[in-house]
Design an enzyme around this catalytic site. Structure first.
Site, PDB file in Angstrom:
ATOM      1  N   SER A  99      35.504  17.261   4.845  1.00  0.00           N
ATOM      2  CA  SER A  99      35.423  16.424   6.036  1.00  0.00           C
ATOM      3  C   SER A  99      36.788  15.769   6.253  1.00  0.00           C
ATOM      4  CB  SER A  99      34.306  15.383   5.885  1.00  0.00           C
ATOM      5  OG  SER A  99      34.115  14.670   7.093  1.00  0.00           O
ATOM      6  N   THR A 100      36.838  14.443   6.353  1.00  0.00           N
ATOM      7  CA  THR A 100      38.079  13.742   6.644  1.00  0.00           C
ATOM      8  C   THR A 100      39.167  14.088   5.632  1.00  0.00           C
ATOM      9  OG1 THR A 100      36.746  11.913   7.475  1.00  0.00           O
ATOM     10  CG2 THR A 100      39.086  11.479   7.096  1.00  0.00           C
TER      11      THR A 100
ATOM     12  N   MET B 221      34.284  11.409   4.196  1.00  0.00           N
ATOM     13  CA  MET B 221      33.434  10.223   4.196  1.00  0.00           C
ATOM     14  C   MET B 221      31.980  10.618   3.981  1.00  0.00           C
ATOM     15  SD  MET B 221      34.946   8.117   7.436  1.00  0.00           S
ATOM     16  CE  MET B 221      36.679   7.719   7.564  1.00  0.00           C
TER      17      MET B 221
ATOM     18  N   ASP C 203      27.642  13.965   2.448  1.00  0.00           N
ATOM     19  CA  ASP C 203      27.248  15.331   2.778  1.00  0.00           C
ATOM     20  C   ASP C 203      27.649  16.295   1.666  1.00  0.00           C
ATOM     21  OD1 ASP C 203      26.333  17.536   4.157  1.00  0.00           O
ATOM     22  OD2 ASP C 203      28.138  17.727   5.397  1.00  0.00           O
TER      23      ASP C 203
ATOM     24  N   HIS D  58      33.969  19.586   8.639  1.00  0.00           N
ATOM     25  CA  HIS D  58      33.583  18.693   9.730  1.00  0.00           C
ATOM     26  C   HIS D  58      34.772  18.556  10.678  1.00  0.00           C
ATOM     27  CE1 HIS D  58      30.587  16.521   6.826  1.00  0.00           C
ATOM     28  NE2 HIS D  58      30.193  17.725   7.154  1.00  0.00           N
TER      29      HIS D  58
END
Length: 294
Positions: A111-112, A228, A231, A138
């Site tokens: 993700s991030t 973050m 998940d 993501h």
């Protein structure tokens, strides 16, 4: 002073005064997207689409999302770039290696801060990799095709968006498409789903990892990277319990240690590694070598 593009400006700032940088882009045009990802290479911590204008039905929600992202990113530490070809206690490639069951499928979830890490890992994998790779990142849907193009420019492996029913092939990378979950069947085909979001995401890392725990067990490796939230953390534990090799990114190299940190807390990660070592370990796993690190 001549006008600088996003890459040049980011590189200059990171050289003089490293701070968290978020790129805001209002264009999905390929050359603009390419510049956005080059800024990620230079050290930007994330990117988001520009909110719609005043009067747009989604304008207020998008503006609030922008403000929230900037606030969150202001709290993250700036992470230095990782070397491309590994460092530190890399496995000794010349020593005799104990044979083990080879991993046929490698799953990455991020993700991030993920794009730069994913690029680091994929660029270290050889063209003759005997395992397939699947990826959930993501990312705003409009950036996905540009993300694939950018990754392709720095890796020897063919990379494409996953197609429903497509068959996995060694040395190929399949990226989850916008707005659809990605799973893998026991027969080695990709399965896309329009099921509800998980952890607020679709595609979700949790969906992919859960499918691999069922379909591939010890023939899979799961890698949970910076991001973050939670998940994929519990589902990485499912993969580990099913016999898969599981890896979480270490805190010092993560832009945000939420997802991998939660996996570590749950005991889901067999190994905790920086990105610079991951490609080497994954190659050893795919070729049936013992994955000893120390």
């Amino acid at each position: 002073m001549p006008r600088m593009n996003g890459f040049e400006a980011t590189r200059r700032i990171m050289e003089v005064h490293p701070i968290p940088i978020v790129i805001i882009s209002g264009s999905y045009e390929p050359t603009e997207v390419s510049t956005t990802f080059r800024a990620i290479e230079a050290g930007a911590v994330g990117f988001i689409p520009r909110p719609a204008g005043l009067g747009s039905p989604d304008g207020d929600a998008q503006a609030a999302g922008l403000a929230n992202t900037v606030k969150l990113m202001a709290e993250v530490k700036v992470v230095r770039r990782w070397p491309r070809h590994g460092a530190g206690a890399a496995p000794d490639q010349t020593s005799p290696a104990a044979q083990a069951a080879a991993v046929s499928l490698i799953a990455l979830g991020a993700s991030t801060g993920g794009p730069a890490v994913v690029q680091t890992i994929l660029s270290g994998l050889p063209a003759d990799l005997p395992a397939s790779v699947v990826l959930v990142q993501h990312i705003d849907g409009g950036f996905v095709e540009g993300f694939v193009t950018w990754l392709q420019s720095s890796t020897k492996l063919p990379i494409k968006l996953a197609g429903d029913g497509a068959r996995l092939a060694p040395g190929h990378v399949h990226v989850a498409p916008p707005g659809r979950h990605l799973g893998v069947t026991a027969s080695g085909t990709l399965a896309l789903s329009d099921g509800p979001p998980e952890h607020g995401m679709r595609p979700a890392v949790s969906y992919l990892f859960r499918s691999l725990a069922r379909s591939h067990g010890p023939r899979a490796a799961g890698v949970l990277l910076t991001g973050m939230g939670r998940d994929g953390a519990q589902e990485l534990k499912l993969m580990k319990d099913a016999g898969a090799v599981t890896i979480a990114q270490d805190e010092s190299s993560s832009v945000v240690h939420g997802m991998p940190g939660e996996a570590i807390r749950l005991g889901a990660a067999r190994y905790v590694l920086p990105p610079a070592l991951m490609a080497q370990i994954l190659v050893r796993l795919a070729t049936g070598q013992q994955e000893e690190l120390l």
